[in-house]
Scaffold this motif. Structure first.
Motif, PDB file in Angstrom:
ATOM      1  N   ILE A 143       0.853  -1.186   0.000  1.00 17.39           N
ATOM      2  CA  ILE A 143       0.000   0.000   0.000  1.00 17.39           C
ATOM      3  C   ILE A 143       0.896   1.245   0.000  1.00 17.39           C
ATOM      4  O   ILE A 143       2.025   1.182   0.464  1.00 17.39           O
ATOM      5  N   PRO A 144       0.396   2.369  -0.512  1.00 13.93           N
ATOM      6  CA  PRO A 144       1.227   3.575  -0.530  1.00 13.93           C
ATOM      7  C   PRO A 144       1.425   4.145   0.878  1.00 13.93           C
ATOM      8  O   PRO A 144       0.510   4.103   1.692  1.00 13.93           O
ATOM      9  N   VAL A 145       2.624   4.652   1.132  1.00 13.74           N
ATOM     10  CA  VAL A 145       2.966   5.139   2.467  1.00 13.74           C
ATOM     11  C   VAL A 145       3.163   6.651   2.422  1.00 13.74           C
ATOM     12  O   VAL A 145       3.773   7.173   1.493  1.00 13.74           O
ATOM     13  N   ASP A 146       2.617   7.347   3.423  1.00 14.02           N
ATOM     14  CA  ASP A 146       2.772   8.802   3.494  1.00 14.02           C
ATOM     15  C   ASP A 146       4.003   9.222   4.266  1.00 14.02           C
ATOM     16  O   ASP A 146       4.733  10.113   3.868  1.00 14.02           O
ATOM     17  N   VAL A 147       4.200   8.609   5.439  1.00 14.44           N
ATOM     18  CA  VAL A 147       5.320   9.022   6.289  1.00 14.44           C
ATOM     19  C   VAL A 147       6.080   7.775   6.746  1.00 14.44           C
ATOM     20  O   VAL A 147       5.469   6.778   7.141  1.00 14.44           O
ATOM     21  N   TYR A 148       7.412   7.844   6.667  1.00 14.34           N
ATOM     22  CA  TYR A 148       8.256   6.752   7.142  1.00 14.34           C
ATOM     23  C   TYR A 148       8.945   7.177   8.435  1.00 14.34           C
ATOM     24  O   TYR A 148       9.391   8.314   8.547  1.00 14.34           O
ATOM     25  N   ILE A 149       9.053   6.254   9.393  1.00 12.57           N
ATOM     26  CA  ILE A 149       9.831   6.547  10.602  1.00 12.57           C
ATOM     27  C   ILE A 149      10.917   5.492  10.721  1.00 12.57           C
ATOM     28  O   ILE A 149      10.614   4.295  10.769  1.00 12.57           O
TER      29      ILE A 149
END
Ligand code: SF4
Lengths: 185, 150
Positions: A143-149
Motif C-alpha cells: 500500500i502507498p505510504v505517506d510518512v516513514y519513521i
C-alpha cells in the motif's frame, strides 16, 4: 471564501488556524478558504486503526498511553474497524501471509486515508531483509505510504514527530496524486 | 529428583544414552528406537507432566529433535534429544502423552519436514497450502523469488 465571527487574531494564530484575521471594532472577521478549513479540521482529528503486527506495536501502544499520549495531537481514539479509521500505522513486520490482509484493511478504509510506516520492518523488512522467505521487504510494496519513521523500534517521540509530520502534510492540502503529478512536470 | 538421580535412572533405562551435564538441566541423547518407550516411562514413573518446549535443529549432517520436560509436581527438568536422519526424518509422536505436542509437531513438520508417526492430524499449521515438501527452516532451503541472500 468563508467567514467566521468573532475571533481574536492571537487565538487564531495559536490554533494554527488557516486564514487571515481582519480586526474590526468589537471583534474580528476571518477570511479563509473552505479547502484549507477542511484540511485543518481533518488533520486535527485522525483516528488510527488498531493495527500492530509485532514489537513496534508495543511502542505504538506506549505512545497512546498517558506518558506520551497522542490524543493531545488529535489522534484520539484507536478504532478497531477500518471503516472508522483515517490512518493506519504499520507497526511491525509484514509477512507474505499478512500482506493481503493489510491490503484489504487499507481498501476498507474510507477516503481520505493515510499510512505511516513505523520502524525498519515496515520500511524495508529491516532485520529480516536477508535470508528470509516470509517477510515483505517494505510495506510500500503493498500500500502507498505517506510518512516513514526509521528505528527498530522508533522512540515514542519519533512516532509523535511522524504524526505531526502527517498533519503538516494534510494541511498543505495536496493529495498523493497531485504530489506525484507535481514532481513529474 | 535432582540431576544425579535422573542421570542414574536414565542410565539404567537406556544404557547407551549419552549425557550433557554442563547446563542447569540434564541433557540426555537417545536413539530413535529407545525414545518412545523412554517418554512413556518419564511420564508415568517420573511425573514429567509438562512438555514445555518441542523443537528441532538442523545441523546440516543430521536433524536433532529437542524436548524440554518439566514435572510440575516434583519440580525437576529434563532435556531429551534425538538425532534424526536428514533424508528420512521419522520419529514417533508424543502428542498422546503431552497434548500440546500436537501443534508443535505440526510446526516442526512444516518447517523441518519431520514425519511424526501415529500423529492424528499431521498437516501444515501456519504455512499456506502447497508448502508440503518445502521446509523453510532447513539450512539448504532456497527461495530465489522472496529470499535475498547475504
Ligand atoms: S522494526 Fe524492529 S522493533 Fe519494529 S517490528 Fe521490526 S524488529 Fe520489531
Amino acid at each position: 471564501m468563508f467567514c467566521l465571527q468573532p475571533i481574536s487574531s492571537s487565538a487564531a494564530k495559536q490554533a494554527g488556524f488557516p486564514g487571515e484575521v481582519h480586526e474590526t471594532p468589537g471583534g474580528g472577521v476571518v477570511l479563509s478558504k473552505l479547502d484549507d478549513l477542511i484540511n485543518w479540521a481533518r488533520s486535527n482529528s485522525l483516528w488510527p486503526l488498531t493495527f500492530a503486527t509485532s514489537c513496534c506495536g508495543i511502542e505504538m501502544m506506549a505512545v497512546a498511553s498517558a506518558k506520551y499520549d497522542f490524543s493531545r495531537f488529535g489522534f484520539e481514539v484507536a478504532r478497531a474497524s477500518p471503516r472508522q479509521a483515517d490512518v493506519i500505522i504499520i507497526a511491525g513486520t509484514i509477512v507474505n501471509k499478512m500482506a493481503p490482509v493489510l491490503k484489504r484493511l487499507y481498501d476498507q478504509m474510507a477516503d481520505p486515508k493515510y499510512v505511516i510506516a513505523m520502524g525498519a520492518c515496515a520500511i524495508s523488512g529491516g532485520p529480516f531483509f536477508y535470508n528470509t522467505y516470509s517477510v515483505i521487504k517494505g510495506a510500500d510494496h503493498i500500500i502507498p505510504v505517506d510518512v516513514y519513521i526509521a528505528g527498530c523500534p522508533p522512540r515514542p517521540e519519533a512516532l509523535l514527530h511522524a504524526l505531526i509530520t502527517l498533519q503538516e502534510k494534510i494541511k498543505k492540502g495536496y493529495t498523493r496524486e497531485q504530489i506525484r503529478q507535481g514532481s513529474n512536470s | 529428583m535432582n540431576n544425579e538421580a535422573l542421570h542414574a535412572y536414565l542410565t539404567e533405562q537406556v544404557p547407551d544414552a549419552t549425557f550433557d551435564t554442563s547446563g542447569e538441566w540434564l541433557n540426555v541423547q537417545v536413539s530413535v528406537a529407545a525414545f518412545r518407550p523412554l517418554t512413556e516411562k518419564l511420564k508415568k514413573e517420573l511425573q514429567f507432566n509438562f512438555l514445555f518446549c518441542l523443537t528441532c535443529v538442523d545441523w546440516k549432517t543430521h536433524l536433532t529433535m529437542v524436548y524440554h520436560l518439566r514435572s510440575t509436581q516434583e519440580g525437576h527438568h529434563l532435556v531429551v534429544k534425538v538425532n534424526l536422519d536428514t533424508q528420512q526424518p521419522q520419529i514417533h509422536t508424543v502428542c498422546d502423552l503431552w497434548r500440546t505436542a500436537e501443534f508443535h509437531e505440526r510446526e516442526v513438520y512444516e518447517l523441518f519436514g519431520v514425519d511424526f508417526l501415529h500423529h492424528p492430524d499431521l498437516r501444515l499449521l501456519i504455512l499456506p497450502d502447497g508448502w508440503e515438501g518445502k521446509n523453510p527452516l532447513r539450512k539448504d532451503f532456497d527461495d530465489p523469488v522472496n529470499m535475498i541472500k547475504l
